[in-house]
Design a protein around this motif. Structure first.
Motif, PDB file in Angstrom:
ATOM      1  N   SER A   1       3.713  -3.697   4.099  1.00 59.17           N
ATOM      2  CA  SER A   1       2.967  -4.670   3.272  1.00 59.17           C
ATOM      3  C   SER A   1       3.507  -6.170   3.551  1.00 59.17           C
ATOM      4  O   SER A   1       2.642  -6.840   3.453  1.00 59.17           O
TER       5      SER A   1
ATOM      6  N   TRP B   1      -1.337  -4.357   8.195  1.00 58.05           N
ATOM      7  CA  TRP B   1      -1.608  -3.787   7.064  1.00 58.05           C
ATOM      8  C   TRP B   1      -1.992  -4.657   6.027  1.00 58.05           C
ATOM      9  O   TRP B   1      -2.612  -4.318   5.031  1.00 58.05           O
ATOM     10  N   GLN B   2      -1.608  -5.855   6.010  1.00 62.68           N
ATOM     11  CA  GLN B   2      -2.097  -6.831   4.943  1.00 62.68           C
ATOM     12  C   GLN B   2      -3.575  -7.024   5.040  1.00 62.68           C
ATOM     13  O   GLN B   2      -4.369  -7.283   3.999  1.00 62.68           O
ATOM     14  N   LYS B   3      -3.984  -6.863   6.305  1.00 64.33           N
ATOM     15  CA  LYS B   3      -5.783  -6.886   6.454  1.00 64.33           C
ATOM     16  C   LYS B   3      -6.360  -5.689   5.583  1.00 64.33           C
ATOM     17  O   LYS B   3      -7.327  -5.843   5.354  1.00 64.33           O
ATOM     18  N   HIS B   4      -5.568  -4.699   5.722  1.00 63.89           N
ATOM     19  CA  HIS B   4      -6.044  -3.534   4.942  1.00 63.89           C
ATOM     20  C   HIS B   4      -5.925  -3.502   3.471  1.00 63.89           C
ATOM     21  O   HIS B   4      -6.250  -2.598   2.523  1.00 63.89           O
TER      22      HIS B   4
ATOM     23  N   LEU C   1      -3.079  -3.249   2.033  1.00 59.85           N
ATOM     24  CA  LEU C   1      -1.715  -2.282   1.365  1.00 59.85           C
ATOM     25  C   LEU C   1      -0.879  -3.117   0.646  1.00 59.85           C
ATOM     26  O   LEU C   1      -0.457  -4.373   0.841  1.00 59.85           O
TER      27      LEU C   1
ATOM     28  N   ARG D   1      -6.600   5.531   0.032  1.00 57.73           N
ATOM     29  CA  ARG D   1      -6.805   4.179   0.745  1.00 57.73           C
ATOM     30  C   ARG D   1      -6.690   3.967   2.153  1.00 57.73           C
ATOM     31  O   ARG D   1      -7.338   3.377   2.924  1.00 57.73           O
ATOM     32  N   ILE D   2      -5.683   4.779   2.592  1.00 57.71           N
ATOM     33  CA  ILE D   2      -5.547   4.762   4.201  1.00 57.71           C
ATOM     34  C   ILE D   2      -6.135   5.867   4.784  1.00 57.71           C
ATOM     35  O   ILE D   2      -5.461   6.881   4.576  1.00 57.71           O
TER      36      ILE D   2
ATOM     37  N   SER E   1      -5.400   8.689  11.100  1.00 61.52           N
ATOM     38  CA  SER E   1      -5.395   7.737  12.194  1.00 61.52           C
ATOM     39  C   SER E   1      -4.659   8.667  13.525  1.00 61.52           C
ATOM     40  O   SER E   1      -4.207   9.555  13.522  1.00 61.52           O
TER      41      SER E   1
ATOM     42  N   ASP F   1      -6.757   3.881  17.264  1.00 67.53           N
ATOM     43  CA  ASP F   1      -6.582   2.961  16.059  1.00 67.53           C
ATOM     44  C   ASP F   1      -5.540   1.911  16.071  1.00 67.53           C
ATOM     45  O   ASP F   1      -5.676   0.743  15.516  1.00 67.53           O
ATOM     46  N   TYR F   2      -4.725   2.030  17.148  1.00 66.96           N
ATOM     47  CA  TYR F   2      -3.630   0.991  17.241  1.00 66.96           C
ATOM     48  C   TYR F   2      -3.562   0.351  18.331  1.00 66.96           C
ATOM     49  O   TYR F   2      -2.654  -0.765  18.688  1.00 66.96           O
TER      50      TYR F   2
END
Length: 542
Positions: free
Chosen positions: A46, A51-54, A56, A68-69, A72, A76-77
């Motif tokens: 977090s 992950w802040q963009k998602h 989380l 929510r997630i 993957s 994706d990375y």
């Protein structure tokens, strides 16, 4: 030397025993442990930009996280990790990156997995439990030195990697690592030699010189066999080096690594006829107590072959490890989930339901999904496991194989990769590819890939077969793990076999294997257990 080894084992055993005991102590608390693992991961993730963009949050529940997630893959990375690696920033998770470890992909598009402090802590949990159990199951190996194989890097990629990237001991915490080095038969510096062959020569030299060798850990059993075969091929050069304590013509390429000396090993090597005779290896390593290697699915026959060469030692399988994380490991004769390490979920191979580990039932076939301290979240693997048993509440598994292709020795060739290679063959109206066979044992004794193709007309068949073989081998070597396996000598060179009725010949082979006529598919890639079929042998090039 002997006292130092004994002292190192004594202290290392004291350090890893708490990890073994901790693994045993919480076997009845699977759900609570896994939820706590997720809370720890959420707290670190977090704080990371990715992950802040998602959106989380650290206070999410297991159920909210799963909702929510999405599941993957590396794609994706890939872009974000490339930027993170270039800028040396913590983009994916709030934990310092110790190094990047390469895994599958082509030599121009290698997947780089960040080994963060948090991820290494997760690996330390499982390694401590494994090594602690190893001392309990095989007490004899505590009386000798250990060889833990290096994570070999192809020669062409060595300039892109740090020297310590090859050392599997780096997965241990610094204290355990320091003690483990006291027991090592082969110094980590051999990885710094100029070429992979020189690193292998130095490795074999140190192993030959070590009369106290008690434990061998390799990932692929074919690599273990390859070490023994290298020893045979190089026996006279090794004898000369060990007699004088000098690398000879290899000196300039050895990066200052000291050459070991052993009159005893030199004498045995000079007297040896080169046959891989168990009696020779017992004389060379009288204290060898256990060998550890993959022993499931396509690796099973090669594990058996390695055992047959070293019958005076016990044998232990590996469980399921990947560069991205660990799923199972050997413990008390079973292969339980490494539940103290990562966060785990499983996809039911039959109906695609995603299950928490505490929801698994015996007999299910499942595909692992994990969330790790490297920052990967709900990362899907391509391996199929069967729930075989339980230790307390913790599921134990049997490895069934790869879900998306073939993996004879760790080369990881997928069906889509095979199709792209077939699509890229030189255009020739007189040749029609049938299938790419991954064969467990070719004429030279190693596994290899064989392209079956139908030839229309009899003109220059041998020349065409040679050209297609060269193209096939070149295309396959564009993939990281295949290239590595070839450099290590674990795979035979790829070949193309041409004949006028290849498709019918192939379908007949499938029928002989008991396949139902209507279900036989001509696929881009197929694993062919056992040896090359007799009907194809006359087509091999001389």
């Amino acid at each position: 030397m002997g006292a130092g080894i004994t002292f190192g084992h004594h202290l290392l055993k004291l350090l890893v025993n708490p990890g073994r005991q901790r693994f045993e102590r919480h076997l009845g608390e699977l759900e609570s442990v896994q939820r706590a693992r997720l809370s720890r991961w959420l707290a670190a993730a977090s704080r990371a930009p990715a992950w802040q963009k998602h959106g989380l949050r650290a206070d999410w529940s297991w159920e909210e996280f799963v909702r929510r997630i999405p599941i993957s893959t590396y794609a994706d990375y890939a872009e974000g990790l490339a930027e993170q690696r270039e800028r040396q920033q913590s983009w994916l998770i709030d934990s310092p990156v110790a190094r990047y470890q390469p895994t599958s992909g082509s030599t121009s598009a290698v997947k780089w997995i960040p080994y963060t402090k948090l991820f290494l802590d997760e690996l330390d949990q499982v390694i401590s439990a494994w090594v602690g159990d190893l001392y309990a199951q095989y007490p004899g190996q505590a009386g000798g030195t250990h060889y833990w194989s290096l994570s070999w890097i192809p020669t062409a990629l060595r300039a892109q990697t740090a020297g310590d990237i090859n050392d599997d001991m780096k997965m241990l915490s610094w204290g355990k690592r320091a003690l483990a080095y006291l027991t090592q038969a082969v110094p980590q510096e051999v990885a710094l030699a100029e070429t992979l062959e020189d690193s292998l020569f130095a490795t074999v030299a140190y192993l030959c010189a070590d009369e106290s060798l008690g434990f061998i850990s390799v990932w692929s059993p074919t690599f273990g066999l390859n070490l023994l075969e290298h020893m045979s091929a190089w026996r006279q050069e090794l004898a000369e080096a060990l007699l004088h304590g000098q690398w000879g013509a290899r000196t300039a390429r050895m990066a200052g690594v000291r050459c070991p000396r052993s009159d005893r090993a030199a004498r045995l090597l000079r007297q040896w006829n080169g046959e891989l005779d168990p009696g020779f290896f017992q004389a060379l390593w009288p204290k060898l107590a256990v060998v550890s290697a993959w022993d499931t699915a396509a690796a099973a026959p090669w594990a058996k072959a390695l055992q047959n060469k070293l019958p005076h030692a016990g044998f232990q399988g590996k469980g399921l490890w990947a560069t991205e994380g660990v799923v199972t490991f050997p413990f008390q004769g079973k292969y339980p989930l490494a539940y103290l390490s990562h966060v785990y979920e499983f996809i039911d191979a039959q109906d695609e339901r995603v299950l928490a580990p505490w929801q698994l039932r015996e007999g299910q076939d499942v595909i692992p999904v994990f969330t790790t301290g490297s920052g990967l979240a709900r990362y899907r693997m391509n391996d199929v496991l069967r729930v075989s048993d339980f230790l307390g509440q913790v599921p134990c598994f049997t490895f069934l194989g790869r879900n998306d292709g073939v993996d004879l020795v760790g080369e990881k060739i997928s069906a889509t990769t095979a199709q792209s290679i077939l699509d890229g063959l030189p255009e020739d109206d007189s040749v029609l590819p049938v299938t790419l066979l991954a064969i467990d044992q070719m004429e030279g004794g190693r596994p290899g890939y064989v392209l079956l193709a139908e030839s229309f007309g009899n003109q220059a068949v041998a020349t065409k077969a040679q050209a297609l073989s060269d193209h096939l081998e070149s295309a396959l070597q564009g993939h990281f793990h295949y290239k590595l396996a070839r450099e290590l000598g674990q795979l035979q060179p790829a070949q193309c076999l041409l004949c006028a009725d290849m498709r019918e010949l192939y379908l007949d082979l499938c029928r002989q294997r008991g396949m139902i006529e209507g279900n036989i598919k001509v696929e881009p890639l197929r694993h062919w257990p056992g040896t090359l079929p007799d009907s194809l042998r006359p087509l091999l090039r001389a």
